[in-house]
Design an enzyme around this catalytic site. Structure first.
Site, short mmCIF file in Angstrom:
data_model
loop_
_atom_site.label_atom_id
_atom_site.label_comp_id
_atom_site.label_asym_id
_atom_site.label_seq_id
_atom_site.Cartn_x
_atom_site.Cartn_y
_atom_site.Cartn_z
N ASP A 191 8.14 37.26 -4.43
CA ASP A 191 9.15 36.27 -3.43
C ASP A 191 10.24 36.47 -3.54
O ASP A 191 11.22 36.59 -4.43
CB ASP A 191 8.57 34.87 -3.86
CG ASP A 191 7.22 34.55 -3.52
OD1 ASP A 191 6.93 34.56 -2.39
OD2 ASP A 191 6.41 34.02 -4.62
N HIS B 297 3.87 41.58 -4.96
CA HIS B 297 4.23 40.24 -4.01
C HIS B 297 5.23 39.47 -4.80
O HIS B 297 4.91 38.48 -5.38
CB HIS B 297 2.79 39.27 -3.85
CG HIS B 297 3.21 38.03 -3.26
ND1 HIS B 297 3.68 38.00 -1.86
CD2 HIS B 297 3.16 36.63 -3.29
CE1 HIS B 297 3.76 36.86 -1.30
NE2 HIS B 297 3.54 36.16 -2.26
N ASP C 203 0.73 36.54 2.43
CA ASP C 203 1.11 35.11 1.89
C ASP C 203 1.85 34.16 3.03
O ASP C 203 1.90 33.02 2.90
CB ASP C 203 2.39 35.20 0.94
CG ASP C 203 2.27 33.86 0.01
OD1 ASP C 203 1.27 33.20 -0.04
OD2 ASP C 203 3.14 33.32 -0.54
#
Length: 226
Positions: free
Chosen positions: A27, A25, A149
């Site tokens: 960003d 994950h 997310d």
């Protein structure tokens, strides 16, 4: 890395299969710039270095054929791909072919669903999928939507960018806490989302909450890969 564990339940004596899915994950910009996340600078802001993640994952997968890893964000993967040499590219292609390295979502990033125009959602997904198909073949294209997310989830994502994009499933986190508590109580943390009234079951997709139904994307409480 991905493991399947058999645990005996004391009351029913039935086996419980637990799937551990190591995944990224990363960003594409949040506390740091994209460059900072990729190279690992500014650890004072966040301890993250995506280049190191990719290098270590490929090395670890090569050491053990039983290991598997799931990668998501093409913004970082394609940057890493441009940097590595032909030997490392060949090794990575072999890992993908053998199913040890798998892609989910496959977009440039994990796009927002609330404020983003649907054309941008389509374009950034197409950008990532085109690269995967070109470098690794159509068999490597993602079959799972991975929206862990974004703050809120839309029918556009479920129908147009999941069912209609050829995904078998859509997994997401971050739903309203009252909705989450009600779903936990009623055992409704997964199901089939028929997101388009006009298309009906032609645009339906299996969905499930992530993060042990905790509304996020982390491991179960008390568990740590280290």
């Amino acid at each position: 890395m991905t493991a399947v564990l058999a645990v005996v339940l004391p009351l029913t004596q039935l086996p419980l299969t637990v799937h551990l899915v190591p995944h990224t994950h990363d960003d594409v910009g949040w506390l740091k710039t994209v460059d900072g996340y990729y190279s690992g600078t500014n650890f004072s802001l966040q301890h993250a270095a995506v280049r190191n993640v990719l290098n270590s994952v490929v090395l670890s997968l090569q050491k053990n054929p039983d290991r598997k890893f799931t990668y998501v964000e093409q913004a970082f993967f394609q940057r890493w791909w441009r940097e590595i040499d032909d030997v490392q590219r060949a090794a990575t292609r072999d890992l993908v072919k053998r199913g040890q390295l798998q892609f989910v979502n496959g977009g440039w990033c994990m796009h927002d669903e609330a404020a983003t125009h649907f054309v941008d959602m389509i374009d950034q997904t197409t950008l990532g999928h085109s690269f995967i198909a070109e470098e690794f073949g159509a068999d490597a294209l993602p079959t799972v939507a991975w929206q862990l997310d974004p703050f809120g989830h839309s029918a556009t994502q479920a129908a147009l960018l999941s069912a209609d994009a050829g995904f078998d499933a859509l997994f997401f986190g971050r739903i309203d806490y009252q909705d989450r508590e009600l779903r936990l109580e009623n055992q409704e943390c997964e199901g089939v989302w028929r997101a388009s009234p006009s298309l009906g079951d032609e645009a339906q997709v299996f969905w499930g909450l992530t993060g042990s139904y905790g509304g996020n994307y982390g491991p179960p409480s008390g568990y740590n890969f280290d």
